[in-house]
Design a protein around this motif. Structure first.
Motif, PDB file in Angstrom:
ATOM      1  N   LYS A   1     -10.448  14.655  -3.402  1.00 46.97           N
ATOM      2  CA  LYS A   1     -10.369  14.106  -4.757  1.00 46.97           C
ATOM      3  C   LYS A   1      -9.652  12.754  -4.779  1.00 46.97           C
ATOM      4  CE  LYS A   1      -9.207  18.144  -6.866  1.00 46.97           C
ATOM      5  NZ  LYS A   1      -8.900  19.081  -7.938  1.00 46.97           N
ATOM      6  N   LEU A   2      -8.598  12.643  -3.965  1.00 46.61           N
ATOM      7  CA  LEU A   2      -7.903  11.353  -3.876  1.00 46.61           C
ATOM      8  C   LEU A   2      -8.887  10.269  -3.431  1.00 46.61           C
ATOM      9  CD1 LEU A   2      -5.465   9.388  -3.602  1.00 46.61           C
ATOM     10  CD2 LEU A   2      -5.059  10.345  -1.336  1.00 46.61           C
ATOM     11  N   ASN A   3      -9.658  10.564  -2.376  1.00 45.50           N
ATOM     12  CA  ASN A   3     -10.602   9.556  -1.869  1.00 45.50           C
ATOM     13  C   ASN A   3     -11.693   9.238  -2.895  1.00 45.50           C
ATOM     14  OD1 ASN A   3      -9.149   9.258   0.464  1.00 45.50           O
ATOM     15  ND2 ASN A   3     -10.374  10.712   1.657  1.00 45.50           N
ATOM     16  N   GLN A   4     -12.093  10.249  -3.661  1.00 48.50           N
ATOM     17  CA  GLN A   4     -13.076  10.007  -4.723  1.00 48.50           C
ATOM     18  C   GLN A   4     -12.520   9.069  -5.789  1.00 48.50           C
ATOM     19  OE1 GLN A   4     -16.352  11.317  -5.254  1.00 48.50           O
ATOM     20  NE2 GLN A   4     -16.094  11.681  -3.070  1.00 48.50           N
TER      21      GLN A   4
ATOM     22  N   GLY B   1     -10.934   3.058  -6.249  1.00 49.63           N
ATOM     23  CA  GLY B   1     -11.677   2.070  -7.035  1.00 49.63           C
ATOM     24  C   GLY B   1     -11.698   2.361  -8.525  1.00 49.63           C
ATOM     25  N   SER B   2     -11.159   3.529  -8.927  1.00 47.85           N
ATOM     26  CA  SER B   2     -11.203   3.872 -10.358  1.00 47.85           C
ATOM     27  C   SER B   2     -10.097   3.153 -11.140  1.00 47.85           C
ATOM     28  CB  SER B   2     -11.029   5.382 -10.538  1.00 47.85           C
ATOM     29  OG  SER B   2      -9.702   5.741 -10.188  1.00 47.85           O
ATOM     30  N   GLY B   3      -9.121   2.629 -10.408  1.00 46.23           N
ATOM     31  CA  GLY B   3      -7.991   1.980 -11.067  1.00 46.23           C
ATOM     32  C   GLY B   3      -6.932   2.973 -11.513  1.00 46.23           C
ATOM     33  N   GLN B   4      -7.228   4.268 -11.352  1.00 43.54           N
ATOM     34  CA  GLN B   4      -6.285   5.305 -11.778  1.00 43.54           C
ATOM     35  C   GLN B   4      -5.471   5.814 -10.584  1.00 43.54           C
ATOM     36  OE1 GLN B   4      -5.796   6.504 -14.919  1.00 43.54           O
ATOM     37  NE2 GLN B   4      -7.165   4.828 -15.490  1.00 43.54           N
TER      38      GLN B   4
ATOM     39  N   VAL C   1      -2.677   0.209  -0.115  1.00 44.96           N
ATOM     40  CA  VAL C   1      -2.344   1.504  -0.727  1.00 44.96           C
ATOM     41  C   VAL C   1      -1.065   1.377  -1.554  1.00 44.96           C
ATOM     42  CG1 VAL C   1      -1.788   3.929  -0.260  1.00 44.96           C
ATOM     43  CG2 VAL C   1      -3.357   2.691   1.251  1.00 44.96           C
ATOM     44  N   GLU C   2      -1.110   1.863  -2.786  1.00 36.81           N
ATOM     45  CA  GLU C   2       0.093   1.830  -3.633  1.00 36.81           C
ATOM     46  C   GLU C   2       0.625   3.241  -3.846  1.00 36.81           C
ATOM     47  OE1 GLU C   2      -0.544  -0.462  -7.256  1.00 36.81           O
ATOM     48  OE2 GLU C   2      -1.893  -1.783  -6.137  1.00 36.81           O
TER      49      GLU C   2
ATOM     50  N   VAL D   1      -0.886   8.192  -5.746  1.00 36.49           N
ATOM     51  CA  VAL D   1      -1.424   7.253  -4.763  1.00 36.49           C
ATOM     52  C   VAL D   1      -2.540   6.478  -5.454  1.00 36.49           C
ATOM     53  CG1 VAL D   1      -2.540   7.042  -2.505  1.00 36.49           C
ATOM     54  CG2 VAL D   1      -0.999   8.976  -2.954  1.00 36.49           C
ATOM     55  N   LEU D   2      -2.521   5.164  -5.274  1.00 35.94           N
ATOM     56  CA  LEU D   2      -3.608   4.350  -5.829  1.00 35.94           C
ATOM     57  C   LEU D   2      -4.362   3.685  -4.676  1.00 35.94           C
ATOM     58  CD1 LEU D   2      -4.834   3.073  -8.551  1.00 35.94           C
ATOM     59  CD2 LEU D   2      -3.554   1.056  -7.853  1.00 35.94           C
TER      60      LEU D   2
END
Ligand code: ADP
Ligand code: MG
Length: 364
Positions: free
Chosen positions: A92-95, A98-101, A168-169, A177-178
């Motif tokens: 889910k993290l990898n999905q 790019g979502s900005g979330q 990675v943020e 994690v962003l």
């Protein structure tokens, strides 16, 4: 960093120990249980646990169920792909890339990712937990042992910009994690087994086990010393370093250890042959700069220390750094950790501390 890893491990152990003691009332078994062996197939590898215990446990005791639960839990935490309909958190993290979330992850995933990013800093990106897209492109797990085609140069070049740990943020407070770019993917395959070995070692110790061998496909944790002295009177465990030319049972050297972990990364673990030129092989430790497997004359690198997660991160990092820089790096940054490289011509290269700390016995 290692302290953090221990803390995570202890949390999990606490839960599982309470569980064990509550549902396994102390049995008065006095018979010596010489060895309990269980085989589990997780992490795409064979897991082998052996415990020497005087009274409490037999081969079908709750101890094994608890161990298997730990392994299952950790495998799922670091699994990148869906499990049937179930979507593991790393998937889910990898999905979310790019979502900005920012994506909220568990404490375990956050801490292991942090360790991975720290090693990315230390190795200037030669070890990089954002290697996911490249690992998927090469698909070595599926191609291992076969003749298959490597990805094209165009495919490789298209994904290289996604591999950069500096993007990675992490938000420490909220455990989020962003991943800013669509297509970015975290892969912690280089640390997950070591982390699992640490958690299992703490779990066994917390349950009163003083002598055990945990083997997760070559990531070994030897708890305590041998239960009984060996035929030659030795009390240390003799752990074989695999001969890169032969099967897993063939050792090229022994290291004698007490209560230590020993972890090896080798090109023989997972590789495939080029279908267009079978003299070429491609292994599973990838260079984020070129997009190809590291080509540096190393067959394997073995690390010996107290934390298996650290040893696992180091084994992959040292492989990436190469023999000379790897030894310099370790002696500078981790003077208590020992390492042995074996090159493609079966020469050994050791850190200078290994003969002071351990008895290292080569067979060639
Ligand atoms: P093994 O699974 O054989 O014990 P390692 O601990 O050496 O292997 O880790 C190899 C795994 O690490 C690969 O299968 C991949 O998932 C990941 N990986 C590959 N290249 C890198 C890299 N440059 N940095 C971080 N992780 C990597
Ligand atoms: Mg590793």
């Amino acid at each position: 960093m290692v302290t953090i890893m221990r803390k995570i491990a202890s949390l999990l152990i606490l839960i599982l120990t309470v569980f064990l003691t509550s549902c396994n009332p102390t049995s008065n078994r006095t018979k010596l249980v010489e060895s309990n062996i269980d085989y589990f197939q997780y992490f795409d590898t064979l897991i082998y646990l052996r415990v020497w215990d005087t009274k409490k446990y037999n081969s079908d005791s709750e101890l094994w169920k608890g161990a298997e639960d730990i392994i299952k839990h950790i495998q799922l935490t670091f699994q990148k792909t869906k499990d049937g309909d179930f979507e593991p958190e790393l998937y889910k993290l990898n999905q979310s890339a790019g979502s900005g979330q920012p994506f909220k992850v568990s404490y375990d995933l956050f801490e292991v990712l942090k360790l991975g990013l720290e090693f990315a800093e230390l190795t200037d990106g030669k070890f990089d937990p954002t290697i996911g897209p490249l690992v998927d492109l090469w698909d070595i797990n599926n191609k291992a042992g076969k003749d298959a085609a490597p990805p094209s140069q165009e495919e490789i070049e298209a994904i290289l910009p996604l591999i950069d740990y500096r993007l990675v943020e992490l938000d420490e407070e909220n455990k989020t994690v962003l991943l800013p770019l669509k297509g970015m993917a975290i892969d912690l395959g280089a640390i997950a087994k070591g982390y699992a070995a640490d958690v299992l070692a703490d779990y066994f110790k917390a349950n009163g086990i003083e002598h055990a061998i945990i083997n997760l496909g070559g990531n070994i944790f030897a708890i305590g010393k041998r239960y009984e002295k060996r035929f030659d009177g030795r009390e240390e465990w003799a752990i074989g370093i695999r001969d890169p030319r032969f099967s897993a049972e063939d050792s090229i050297a022994n290291v004698y250890i007490v209560d230590k972990t020993i972890v090896t990364s080798g090109t023989y673990e997972r590789f495939f042959r080029d279908i267009n030129d079978t003299s070429k092989t491609y292994h599973h430790i990838l260079n984020p700069d070129t997009g190809y497997p590291y080509d540096n004359n190393i067959s394997s690198v073995t690390i010996i220390c107290d934390s298996s997660a650290l040893a696992d991160a180091l084994s992959t990092s040292l492989f990436a750094l190469g023999i000379e820089n790897g030894i310099k790096f370790l002696e500078g940054q981790f003077p208590d950790v020992a390492a042995v490289f074996i090159d493609n011509d079966m020469n050994f290269y050791k850190t200078s501390n290994i003969d002071e700390l351990y008895d290292f016995e080569p067979f060639i």
